[in-house]
Each structure stands twice: as C-alpha cells, then as structure tokens.
Motif scaffolding. Structure first.
Motif, short mmCIF file in Angstrom:
data_model
loop_
_atom_site.label_atom_id
_atom_site.label_comp_id
_atom_site.label_asym_id
_atom_site.label_seq_id
_atom_site.Cartn_x
_atom_site.Cartn_y
_atom_site.Cartn_z
N ASP A 182 0.82 -1.22 0.00
CA ASP A 182 0.00 0.00 0.00
C ASP A 182 0.85 1.26 0.00
O ASP A 182 0.41 2.32 -0.47
CB ASP A 182 -0.93 0.01 1.21
N GLU A 183 2.07 1.17 0.57
CA GLU A 183 2.96 2.33 0.59
C GLU A 183 3.25 2.83 -0.83
O GLU A 183 3.50 4.01 -1.05
CB GLU A 183 4.28 1.98 1.27
N PHE A 184 3.23 1.90 -1.80
CA PHE A 184 3.54 2.26 -3.17
C PHE A 184 2.27 2.33 -4.03
O PHE A 184 2.34 2.24 -5.25
CB PHE A 184 4.50 1.24 -3.79
N GLY A 185 1.12 2.48 -3.38
CA GLY A 185 -0.17 2.42 -4.07
C GLY A 185 -0.26 3.23 -5.35
O GLY A 185 -0.67 2.70 -6.40
N PRO A 186 0.11 4.52 -5.33
CA PRO A 186 -0.02 5.32 -6.56
C PRO A 186 0.82 4.79 -7.72
O PRO A 186 0.37 4.81 -8.87
CB PRO A 186 0.46 6.71 -6.11
N VAL A 187 2.04 4.31 -7.42
CA VAL A 187 2.88 3.74 -8.48
C VAL A 187 2.26 2.46 -9.02
O VAL A 187 2.16 2.24 -10.24
CB VAL A 187 4.32 3.46 -7.98
N ILE A 188 1.81 1.61 -8.10
CA ILE A 188 1.22 0.33 -8.51
C ILE A 188 -0.06 0.56 -9.31
O ILE A 188 -0.32 -0.15 -10.29
CB ILE A 188 0.95 -0.54 -7.27
N ASP A 189 -0.84 1.57 -8.94
CA ASP A 189 -2.06 1.88 -9.71
C ASP A 189 -1.71 2.21 -11.15
O ASP A 189 -2.38 1.76 -12.09
CB ASP A 189 -2.81 3.05 -9.07
N ASP A 190 -0.64 3.00 -11.35
CA ASP A 190 -0.24 3.34 -12.72
C ASP A 190 0.31 2.13 -13.45
O ASP A 190 0.08 1.98 -14.66
CB ASP A 190 0.82 4.46 -12.70
N TYR A 192 -0.71 -0.96 -13.04
CA TYR A 192 -1.90 -1.70 -13.46
C TYR A 192 -2.59 -1.02 -14.64
O TYR A 192 -3.01 -1.68 -15.60
CB TYR A 192 -2.89 -1.83 -12.29
N ASP A 193 -2.71 0.30 -14.57
CA ASP A 193 -3.40 1.03 -15.65
C ASP A 193 -2.64 0.90 -16.97
O ASP A 193 -3.24 0.67 -18.03
CB ASP A 193 -3.56 2.50 -15.28
N PHE A 194 -1.33 1.07 -16.90
CA PHE A 194 -0.52 0.95 -18.12
C PHE A 194 -0.61 -0.48 -18.67
O PHE A 194 -0.72 -0.68 -19.89
CB PHE A 194 0.94 1.30 -17.83
N ALA A 195 -0.53 -1.46 -17.77
CA ALA A 195 -0.58 -2.86 -18.21
C ALA A 195 -1.92 -3.16 -18.88
O ALA A 195 -1.98 -3.85 -19.90
CB ALA A 195 -0.35 -3.79 -17.03
N GLU A 196 -3.00 -2.64 -18.31
CA GLU A 196 -4.32 -2.87 -18.91
C GLU A 196 -4.41 -2.24 -20.29
O GLU A 196 -4.93 -2.85 -21.23
CB GLU A 196 -5.41 -2.30 -17.99
N PHE A 232 8.58 -5.18 -22.61
CA PHE A 232 7.66 -4.05 -22.50
C PHE A 232 7.49 -3.61 -21.05
O PHE A 232 7.43 -2.41 -20.75
CB PHE A 232 6.29 -4.42 -23.06
N PHE A 233 7.39 -4.57 -20.12
CA PHE A 233 7.11 -4.25 -18.73
C PHE A 233 8.21 -3.42 -18.10
O PHE A 233 7.95 -2.54 -17.27
CB PHE A 233 6.88 -5.53 -17.92
N LYS A 234 9.46 -3.71 -18.43
CA LYS A 234 10.54 -2.93 -17.84
C LYS A 234 10.36 -1.44 -18.16
O LYS A 234 10.53 -0.58 -17.28
CB LYS A 234 11.89 -3.42 -18.36
N ARG A 235 10.01 -1.15 -19.37
CA ARG A 235 9.80 0.24 -19.76
C ARG A 235 8.56 0.80 -19.08
O ARG A 235 8.56 1.95 -18.60
CB ARG A 235 9.66 0.31 -21.29
N LEU A 236 7.51 0.02 -19.05
CA LEU A 236 6.24 0.43 -18.42
C LEU A 236 6.46 0.80 -16.95
O LEU A 236 5.99 1.85 -16.48
CB LEU A 236 5.25 -0.72 -18.57
N ILE A 237 7.17 -0.07 -16.22
CA ILE A 237 7.38 0.15 -14.79
C ILE A 237 8.24 1.39 -14.56
O ILE A 237 7.98 2.19 -13.65
CB ILE A 237 8.00 -1.10 -14.15
#
Length: 454
Positions: A182-190, A192-196, A232-237
């Motif tokens: 949860d500490e990284f919630g905003p980053v993780i939300d992005d 997920y959004d980018f991955a979707e 792709f994921f490395k760039r996305l993250i």
C-alpha cells in the motif's frame, strides 16, 4: 500496409485507439542489454512502411555506450544495415506518452532474408524452434523482481529506498506485507493502468524482502510472447515510477545488505500433438524427461551464467542466506536451491530456474535457460540426488565473477550450437569489453582501505 491497418491490431491496441487519432508509432527492437532501440515515425508514414533499417552495430554496443570489436573480421566495422520487419501481433500502447502512440516490436534480417543471429529475439526463436522440431512446445512463466528507489542523479551516492505514501522510507524485511504494498499504491495503480492499456495480464504483485522491492508475476505462456511482455514491462514500470518522483531499477543488487532482484523462470514442456506435459506420465508421475531437464540445467547452467548474470553487479546477488542461490542443487518446494520444483499437480508440473537476475535481457535469459534444459533432454542427462535441507549450508558451485563466467561460456560448444555460434561470438566480445572497462575503475572501497594501509 493498407490505410486501415489498425483494424487488424490486437484487441487492446484497438481499444486504446478507439475514438482517437493515432499520432506516432515507435518501431523498436531489443539490443543485447535489453534496451529498446529503433525509430519513432508518424502514423501516416508507418502505414506506408513495410520495413525500416538500423545498423547491425547496435548489437556491438556495451552498456556504457562503447563498442566491442565484434564486427566481421573480414569486412571490418562497416555498420551494415539490417532490415527490420514489424511483428504486428506485438503492437501495444505507449500510454505514458503525451499523444496517442503505439509500440511495435520488429525482427531483424540481413539483406538475404536470413534472421540476424545476434538479435536477442531471434536467439530465443531459434531455441524455441529446436524444441518444436522435437514435437515439444516450451511454456514459461517469468517472475519480475525490482526496486522502487529514491531518485539518484549522482552515481557516487548510495541508492536509497523511495519515500512511501506515509512519508517514511520503504522498510525492509516486509515480505508479502500488504501494508508495505500500500505504501507504493499510486505507483502500482499506474502500473496496473498501463498494463491494462497494453493488454498485459498481471498474475499478482507482492512485496519482496528488500526495502521497496516488489515482484510481478506474469501468466505462463509462449516463451517469445512472455519475453516480449517482460521487455515491454521494464519500460512500463520505469515510466510509472517517474510519474511519482522515484526510479524503478532492475539492477541485480542495487542496495548493499538487501536481497537482489531475480527473474525466476518457470518451465514446462508440452507435447505438441497431445497438448500434455512431457514432465508427467499417464499416472501423474514424474517422467524421465522431467529429470533430464533438471540434469541439463545442472550440467549446462554454469556455462550460461554469463547470460543470466550479464554484469559485474549481477554476482553480488549470489550471497548466502540472501534469497538467491549459491549452487545448482535441486529440490521440491525448497527456495534455497538454484533449481526448484514448486508444489503442483501433474498437469502443471514445472521446474523453476532461480539463478537468472532481473538485469538480464529477457529474450536471452529465457533462451539460455531453455537451452540448458533442451541439452539435458537431448543428452538424456540425469540430475544429482534431490537435495534435502538448507542448500546455503552447501558449497557454492556457480561462477562468482563475470570474468570466470565468460571463460565457462566461451568453452561451451554445445550451448553455442543451441543459441547460435555468431550470437555466442558477439556476446562474449561485448561482455569482455564491458568487464575490461569495469576493471579500470577504482572503487571507494579500494581508496578507503588501500590508499594508506598497504
């Protein structure tokens, strides 16, 4: 390419563009480190393009931007153009850009239409094709570990964990903690959004043992498709992290005294005709092929470590009791061994390679791991007895430095034949150039302890 070429795009790409005007297409290919190289072109130009050119020298470049002397000895360093054709099935969004942009992975060919052997995606395709010639379909599932760290613009400064949502630095030793995630919630939300938007399915995100260390699991599937997704994921993250004033790093060991970041690779092999795993027999028992795959990994992984651990920093990860293997023992449900058999039913029986670092090129890491298993199957190698207990109490039997790993790689004729002799030649030259450059650097430890004491 026809004017309505976007109609045939993958579903996620079409959904991303629905009701919007495509501005740009990024035409990309992975180099040896896994960096995306290529060109960005207007959408209208891409619609008219069948291919584009890049010089083959992109595969001779070290991570620092220098060059390994890997050009053809007879022709010299003339930087021949490769012909790059798009694989439209890889088309996906670049949702972090300021306009509507797509990315398309390309495959590299020479002027005679032959795949360029040292192109990482071609290396993996070569290995997968060897399996298919035997009637087998390899299946992999990579796990991606990485750190979210505070911005670091001075290489002389230690890397520090990022500041969490609470205003406190990320804490270590919090594996699987949902509060830590949860500490990284905003980053993780992005993420997920980018991955979707890109059409990628995340199987789960967990907090790992390091401060600010996360793991993303991807669903199992075709090796080339999964390597594309990691690429792709490395760039996305990285892009998601930059939106929140932090860096995402895939270094094998970015922070001293913290666990390193791995790309654990799970393998299974299906019979193409029946669709069933060759690792499980009719009654659900483990087959000879299952043991031969493990035997191949134990025999050939030492020679492949230079690909799975491609930098000097990679070897700092192989530390006793730090969640990384130090040897090639194998066992069932034992995370201290280099080769692990996870708990599963017969239909999903698989073998996990825990040696690969997250800093390796996903195409090359998966190719090298599959190559070792393939050689074991073809040579009918038998593994050692299953290890019982804590493998950290045993002896290390993997290379501890890049130079030693490259010596083993250079002598691995069987591995070279599977990965491709030209790739092996170029890879060794480029990596030795990087290693020689590193050896010219004097570290703070040397200045602190040797300057006045020796």
């Amino acid at each position: 390419m026809s004017e309505d070429w976007t109609v045939a795009l993958p579903e996620a790409a079409r959904a991303y563009l629905e009701g919007r005007r495509l501005d740009e297409v990024e035409c990309i290919i992975s180099d040896l480190p896994g960096i995306a190289r290529g060109k960005a072109v207007p959408a209208s130009k891409f619609a008219r393009m069948k291919y584009f050119h890049l010089p083959d020298s992109i595969f001779y470049q070290t991570i620092t931007g220098d060059w390994g002397e890997a050009a053809d000895e007879e022709e010299g360093f003339i930087e021949r153009d490769m012909i790059l054709y798009p694989d439209m099935a890889t088309t996906t969004a670049a949702p972090w850009t300021g306009d509507w942009t797509l990315q398309v992975i390309h495959d590299a060919f020479d002027r005679k239409g032959r795949p360029v052997e040292c192109a990482p995606r071609n290396v993996l395709k070569r290995v997968v094709d060897l399996y298919r010639q035997q009637g087998w379909q390899p299946v992999v599932a990579p796990e991606m570990e990485f750190y979210l760290v505070a911005r670091n613009t001075d290489p002389a400064q230690d890397i520090k964990p990022m500041m969490g949502r609470s205003g406190r630095p990320a804490a270590a030793r919090q594996a699987y903690s949902m509060t830590a995630v949860d500490e990284f919630g905003p980053v993780i939300d992005d993420i997920y959004d980018f991955a979707e938007a890109q059409g990628f399915e995340i199987d789960g995100i967990t907090q790992e043992g390091g401060a600010g260390q996360l793991e993303i699991n991807l669903r199992h599937g075709d090796p080339v498709k999964l390597a594309d997704e990691v690429f792709f994921f490395k760039r996305l993250i990285r892009e998601a992290a930059l939106r929140h004033e932090c860096f995402a790093t895939f270094m094998a060991k970015p922070i001293a005294d913290e666990p390193g970041s791995a790309m654990h690779i799970h393998h299974s092999i299906n019979d193409i005709e029946t669709g069933k795993s060759i690792f499980s027999g009719p009654q659900g028992g483990e087959t000879d092929a299952f043991f031969h795959f493990i035997g191949g990994m134990q025999t050939h992984l030492p020679s492949a470590i230079a690909v799975l651990a491609p930098y000097v920093n990679s070897y700092r990860r192989y530390v006793r009791d730090h969640a990384a293997p130090i040897n090639l023992e194998w066992a069932r449900d034992n995370r201290t061994t280099g080769i692990r058999v996870p708990l599963s039913g017969p239909e999903s029986r698989r073998i996990e390679n825990r040696l690969a670092g997250m800093d390796c090129n996903p195409y090359l890491g998966i190719a090298a791991s599959l190559a070792c298993g393939y050689l074991g199957l073809m040579e009918e190698r038998w593994p050692s007895k299953q290890f019982k207990g804590d493998a950290y109490e045993g002896e290390g039997d993997i290379p501890r430095v890049l130079g030693q790993a490259l010596d083993l790689f250079d002598g691995a004729a069987a591995l070279h034949e599977v990965l491709g002799p030209e790739f092996a030649r170029v890879y060794s030259i480029v990596k030795r150039a990087e290693y020689e450059e590193f050896l010219q650097v004097i570290s703070p430890w040397e200045r602190e302890h040797l300057l006045l004491n020796v």
